[in-house]
Design an enzyme around this catalytic site. Sequence first.
Site, PDB file in Angstrom:
ATOM      1  CG  ASP A 194      -0.255   6.733 -13.252  1.00 33.55           C
ATOM      2  OD1 ASP A 194       0.439   7.393 -14.028  1.00 33.55           O
ATOM      3  OD2 ASP A 194      -1.110   7.228 -12.498  1.00 33.55           O
ATOM      4  CG  MET A 231       2.515   7.144  -1.727  1.00 34.73           C
ATOM      5  SD  MET A 231       2.222   8.638  -2.676  1.00 34.73           S
ATOM      6  CE  MET A 231       0.854   9.378  -1.823  1.00 34.73           C
ATOM      7  CE  LYS A 249       8.174   6.752  -8.728  1.00 34.95           C
ATOM      8  NZ  LYS A 249       8.206   6.847  -7.269  1.00 34.95           N
TER       9      LYS A 249
HETATM   10  C1  LIG Z   1       0.180   7.788  -5.920  1.00 39.01           C
HETATM   11  S1  LIG Z   1      -0.746   6.959  -4.695  1.00 39.01           S
HETATM   12  C2  LIG Z   1      -2.198   6.592  -5.567  1.00 39.01           C
HETATM   13  C3  LIG Z   1      -3.341   6.157  -4.690  1.00 39.01           C
HETATM   14  C4  LIG Z   1      -4.598   5.802  -5.458  1.00 39.01           C
HETATM   15  N1  LIG Z   1      -5.112   6.941  -6.162  1.00 39.01           N
HETATM   16  C5  LIG Z   1      -5.706   5.178  -4.598  1.00 39.01           C
HETATM   17  O1  LIG Z   1      -6.828   5.684  -4.577  1.00 39.01           O
HETATM   18  O2  LIG Z   1      -5.454   4.150  -3.972  1.00 39.01           O
HETATM   19  C6  LIG Z   1       0.111   5.409  -4.651  1.00 39.01           C
HETATM   20  C7  LIG Z   1       0.068   4.799  -3.267  1.00 39.01           C
HETATM   21  O3  LIG Z   1      -1.218   4.225  -3.050  1.00 39.01           O
HETATM   22  C8  LIG Z   1      -1.090   3.056  -2.278  1.00 39.01           C
HETATM   23  N2  LIG Z   1      -1.533   1.927  -3.109  1.00 39.01           N
HETATM   24  C9  LIG Z   1      -2.007   1.961  -4.355  1.00 39.01           C
HETATM   25  N3  LIG Z   1      -2.379   0.742  -4.777  1.00 39.01           N
HETATM   26  C10 LIG Z   1      -2.116  -0.104  -3.756  1.00 39.01           C
HETATM   27  C11 LIG Z   1      -2.269  -1.505  -3.563  1.00 39.01           C
HETATM   28  N4  LIG Z   1      -2.783  -2.282  -4.527  1.00 39.01           N
HETATM   29  N5  LIG Z   1      -1.897  -2.043  -2.382  1.00 39.01           N
HETATM   30  C12 LIG Z   1      -1.383  -1.266  -1.383  1.00 39.01           C
HETATM   31  N6  LIG Z   1      -1.209   0.068  -1.520  1.00 39.01           N
HETATM   32  C13 LIG Z   1      -1.583   0.643  -2.676  1.00 39.01           C
HETATM   33  C14 LIG Z   1       0.386   2.944  -1.876  1.00 39.01           C
HETATM   34  O4  LIG Z   1       0.553   3.642  -0.660  1.00 39.01           O
HETATM   35  C15 LIG Z   1       1.031   3.664  -3.040  1.00 39.01           C
HETATM   36  O5  LIG Z   1       2.332   4.127  -2.694  1.00 39.01           O
END
Ligand SMILES: C[S@@+](CC[C@H](N)C(=O)[O-])C[C@H]1O[C@@H](n2cnc3c(N)ncnc32)[C@H](O)[C@@H]1O
Length: 239
Positions: free
Chosen positions: A35, A171, A56
């Site tokens: 991803d 999200m 994406k």
């Molecule tokens: C599809 S989800 C995946 C989450 C991931 N599996 C986790 O454990 O953090 C994607 C969302 O995770 C959050 N996210 C992921 N990485 C991030 C980061 N480095 N900083 C802030 N939010 C993050 C945001 O809300 C983003 O829209």
Amino acid sequence: MTGFVSFIGSGPGDPELLTLKAVNRLQKADAVLFDDLSEGVLPHVREGADLVSVGKRAGRASPRQDHVSRLLVDYANAGGHVVRLKSGDGGIFGRLEEEIVALTDAGIDYDIIPGVPSACAAAAAAGIPLTRRLTARRVQFVTGHDVAGKLPEDLNMAALADPQATTVVYMGRRTFADLAEMLMEAGLPVDTPVLVAVGVSTPDQSLQRSTIAEILPQLRAEPPARAPTLILYGALADG
Ligand SMILES: C[S@@+](CC[C@H](N)C(=O)[O-])C[C@H]1O[C@@H](n2cnc3c(N)ncnc32)[C@H](O)[C@@H]1O
């Protein structure tokens, strides 16, 4: 011979937050499906391995989940060791289940290597714990959007408005202003601390402390950041 799939959580962005087990798997993989938020760990992949982006990209929609699951099965059926990289921990809002079902239906074995969830990395970056003795005995990870990108309709408002929990909204940047209004109507104190954590552990990282009432007009006025965003609220410690 049918291959084997390792689901690997790549952590929140900083490649140093990857586990040693994940590095070992990446070095041996024959193909890696990744991803966008996982790109930072790709330098660990050995030369010659297939690298397949299934995330994406700006300006184009993300591939449909059934297409990604199909690709994963096809790569595994071609033999060898396939790594499926997912940001943070793959088991948190990572569509892991859909891909496990596809592999199981195809008779393909897999294992899961956990990663650092972005919620934990956000708290660490802000210098605060997610739980606090007496004041935050519960942590809840919730999604701020449903399959259509809207605030989910079946929200458990009693749980979400609990001031003795730490709530982490994934999200939720686009929908949080609406949720904040609903939370205050449901009794969450207006001075409840909020942390908006953007691009945690990446060069774009920004952390903003506020309160639920103060953040609302700002979220309504500003366009959402392009970097991934988490919103934490509840009995947050002073960081
Ligand atoms: C599809 S989800 C995946 C989450 C991931 N599996 C986790 O454990 O953090 C994607 C969302 O995770 C959050 N996210 C992921 N990485 C991030 C980061 N480095 N900083 C802030 N939010 C993050 C945001 O809300 C983003 O829209």
